[in-house]
Design an enzyme around this catalytic site. Structure first.
Site, PDB file in Angstrom:
ATOM      1  N   GLY A  27     -12.868   9.617 -84.415  1.00 22.32           N
ATOM      2  CA  GLY A  27     -13.670   8.449 -84.088  1.00 22.32           C
ATOM      3  C   GLY A  27     -14.576   8.692 -82.900  1.00 22.32           C
ATOM      4  O   GLY A  27     -14.761   9.829 -82.447  1.00 22.32           O
ATOM      5  N   LYS A  47      -3.043  10.442 -80.758  1.00 27.51           N
ATOM      6  CA  LYS A  47      -4.473  10.214 -80.533  1.00 27.51           C
ATOM      7  C   LYS A  47      -4.882  11.009 -79.300  1.00 27.51           C
ATOM      8  O   LYS A  47      -4.391  10.755 -78.190  1.00 27.51           O
ATOM      9  CB  LYS A  47      -4.754   8.726 -80.347  1.00 27.51           C
ATOM     10  CG  LYS A  47      -6.238   8.418 -80.158  1.00 27.51           C
ATOM     11  CD  LYS A  47      -6.468   6.917 -79.951  1.00 27.51           C
ATOM     12  CE  LYS A  47      -6.259   6.129 -81.223  1.00 27.51           C
ATOM     13  NZ  LYS A  47      -7.350   6.322 -82.189  1.00 27.51           N
ATOM     14  N   ASP A 141     -12.398  -4.011 -79.039  1.00 26.22           N
ATOM     15  CA  ASP A 141     -13.024  -3.217 -80.098  1.00 26.22           C
ATOM     16  C   ASP A 141     -12.406  -3.584 -81.451  1.00 26.22           C
ATOM     17  O   ASP A 141     -11.950  -2.717 -82.197  1.00 26.22           O
ATOM     18  CB  ASP A 141     -12.850  -1.722 -79.802  1.00 26.22           C
ATOM     19  CG  ASP A 141     -13.850  -0.869 -80.574  1.00 26.22           C
ATOM     20  OD1 ASP A 141     -14.831  -1.426 -81.104  1.00 26.22           O
ATOM     21  OD2 ASP A 141     -13.643   0.357 -80.649  1.00 26.22           O
TER      22      ASP A 141
END
Length: 648
Positions: A27, A47, A141
């Site tokens: 991303g 992540k 977000d």
């Protein structure tokens, strides 16, 4: 070419704990990997932040703080954060792995969703956001890419707090916007500020996209889209999808109001409105899946009206976008084309009146025949409480939510009990009591240190804990008969009925000074807190050595205890070794010097004496690990094989 094969992290052991198996996604801020936690033998999602962020110390500090906040957020619709850390240039989060797809994948495959199904996705999303807002945590977000749909029908929200962490970096100076342009609220575009109502705006945009299959605004550049968020009003979904229920037009309009003050105050307020809208939707407004996302595995809805999707090439990555001068002039108009003019309709009032009479007659007849019909209690056990309440109301029950009860198996916030039980036939409008689980009940081990055994047992029983074993241990600081510690330790959360061991103080144990010289025995006992008293008697033993003591060695005693010691006759301090003959030593060729091992570690002392050729006898008066006395003393000449006694 498979990008996984070229990724340098794939196959590596991250931070000595996480073996990276493959890359899942990449991303705007991070790359997500599938990994194995080799310590706990479980699959996790890791992540890893992009290098440009990880090199900024301000980001790393803020990232760690946000990770701690998110880790404390326990909610069934939030992806759990297990761990965070750094490994060289890699800053990472270890998270719950949710096998399934993102909501973006579903939209890409299916296009728009029916109204009822769209709400059944949004309700758990809003529940997760609402739980975060209650703790002061803002997502910043919200978008379909950050909503995960598991293979077993669960809805999970991911990436709380990452945008906030980026705000602290050197990249985020004045004039910079952070987020995903298509879902960014007007206040985020105009001033960079965000609160719970900004998440509400993004959720409203996402609901619009679920209903229509596209985002409300398009533009040649991100800034042209940002301009429309500030200056335009989000069109009603029904303007793009005829037949979309007016209730959802209203819900989207409230959530996407340009003025934050007129939006719902937080996601919980929007959740209440969404649940009410779901309850009031007509049955034919979309399929009713058995679970929150039961129909996600299917393809596009057969026969659904086609709606042109947003351009497939438009990425939805989180951007760090300069807030350049907004373009002037009107933005592109996204509203639906104006319908062609229709001929003026003149109603036939006779027919209208006849229709009204017929409708009333049919309604009354239906009411009379339906008064005796029954409805069945739906299967609500182990479902999310909010969804269960909505489903029960839809079935025609008046719902009462009872007080939560603890349970070891049912997740907190899910339905534990239903009264009447599922499957029971009842009249429409009957009361249905739903009780949610409060999760496992835990009690902390109470502080019983310093109490007697009887007092400790009483205190533990009050906390519904059971004494299992009572052990004694010598202590120089805790008085005899008092609790020194417990196992499990004080303060640990445990189940009710857990067995607890008590470790009681035995006070001081009487040292064994038998055979020790007088002066050394006196020094040792005095330093341990005892009062020695000596009595001398004629004896054949070595002079000035202890031949009897009272209390006996190993007895539990209190500090200051008087110790009565019996000495062999001292013979004016003269010492005669067992091998001496008429005061003359044996020949020098047959003796060696005894090493001095005073105050050395007892094991090292033993090994040194044995290496020199002597036998070793170890006495244990106070168990301090250091040699406190030695007999015969170091430096004496003795034949090999002589027994040397050491006390420690």
């Amino acid at each position: 070419m498979d990008t996984t094969l070229t990724d340098p992290l794939v196959g590596k052991l991250l931070d000595g704990r996480y073996r990276v198996e493959s890359r899942i996604a990449r991303g705007g801020m991070a790359t997500v990997y599938l990994a194995l936690d080799v310590r706990l033998d479980r699959t996790v999602a890791v992540k890893v932040m992009h290098r440009s962020l990880a090199e900024d110390p301000a980001f790393v500090r803020r990232f760690i703080g946000e990770a701690k906040s998110v880790a404390s957020l326990s909610h069934p619709n939030v992806v759990h954060v297990f761990d965070q850390g750094t490994d060289g240039d890699n800053v990472y989060l270890s998270m719950e792995y949710v096998p399934g797809r993102t909501l973006r994948d579903v939209l890409r495959d299916r296009g728009r969703l029916p109204a009822r199904e769209a709400l059944e996705v949004m309700i758990p999303v809003l529940a997760a956001l609402g739980a975060a807002h209650q703790t002061g945590l803002i997502h910043r977000d919200v978008k379909p890419e950050n909503v995960l749909l598991s293979d077993d029908g669960r809805v999970k929200v991911v990436d709380f707090g990452l945008a906030r962490a980026i705000e602290s970096t050197n990249q985020t100076r004045t004039g910079v916007m952070i987020g995903t342009i298509g879902y960014m609220s007007p206040e985020q575009v105009a001033s960079g500020t965000a609160d719970a109502r900004s998440d509400v705006y993004a959720a409203g945009i996402m609901l619009f996209e679920l209903l229509t299959g596209r985002q409300p605004y398009e533009g040649e550049t991100p800034m042209s889209v940002a301009y429309r968020h500030v200056h335009d009003t989000v069109p009603a979904p029904s303007s793009l999808v005829p037949g979309c229920p007016p209730l959802l037009d209203t819900l989207v309009a409230q959530a996407t109001s340009r003025d934050p003050a007129t939006r719902p105050a937080d996601a919980t307020a929007l959740l209440v409105a969404a649940v009410d809208a779901h309850r009031m939707l007509p049955r034919d407004s979309g399929p009713i899946p058995s679970g929150p996302v039961a129909s996600f595995a299917s393809g596009p809805v057969p026969g659904a009206p086609g709606v042109p999707p947003s351009p497939a090439a438009t990425p939805n990555h989180t951007l760090v976008q300069p807030r350049a001068e907004l373009p002037t002039g009107p933005a592109a108009d996204l509203s639906a084309p104006e319908a062609p003019a229709r001929r003026r309709f003149r109603p036939n009032w006779f027919l209208v009146g006849l229709a009204v009479v017929m409708i009333i007659a049919v309604g009354v007849t239906g009411w009379m025949f339906s008064r005796t019909s029954t409805i069945k209690v739906p299967q609500l056990l182990d479902k999310n409480l909010t969804l269960a309440v909505s489903e029960a109301k839809q079935a025609g029950f008046v719902v009462e939510v009872g007080k939560e009860e603890h349970d070891e198996k049912v997740t907190k916030g899910n339905v534990l009990k239903v009264d009447p039980v599922p499957g029971t036939e009842a009249e429409p409008g009957s009361k249905l009591v739903i009780v949610a689980s409060a999760g496992p009940k835990r009690v902390n081990v109470p502080n019983v240190v310093g109490l007697s055994e009887a007092e400790a047992r009483t205190r533990l029983a009050e906390s519904k804990l059971v004494v299992d074993d009572v052990k004694k241990q010598a202590s120089e600081t805790v008085p005899r008969g008092q609790v020194m510690r417990t196992s499990p330790a004080v303060g640990n959360p445990v189940k009710e009925g857990t067995k607890v061991d008590l470790i009681m103080s035995a006070g001081l144990l009487m040292p064994d000074v038998m055979g020790m010289p007088r002066d050394e025995a006196a020094n040792l006992l005095s330093s341990a807190g005892f009062t020695p008293e000596f009595t001398e008697q004629t004896d054949s033993a070595q002079p000035c050595t202890i031949i009897a003591q009272d209390p006996r060695p190993g007895r539990e005693v209190d500090k200051g205890q008087v110790v009565r010691l019996t000495l062999s006759a001292c013979n004016n301090g003269e010492w005669h070794w067992p091998w001496e003959n008429n005061g003359e030593n044996v020949t020098d060729e047959n003796v060696i010097q005894i090493p001095n091992v005073m105050f050395k570690d007892v094991r090292a002392a033993r090994d040194e004496l044995r290496a020199a050729g002597f036998k070793v006898k170890i006495r244990n008066p106070v168990n301090r690990g250091r040699v406190l006395a030695q007999r015969p003393p170091g430096g004496q000449q003795s034949p090999p094989g002589t027994e040397v006694t050491i006390w420690h």
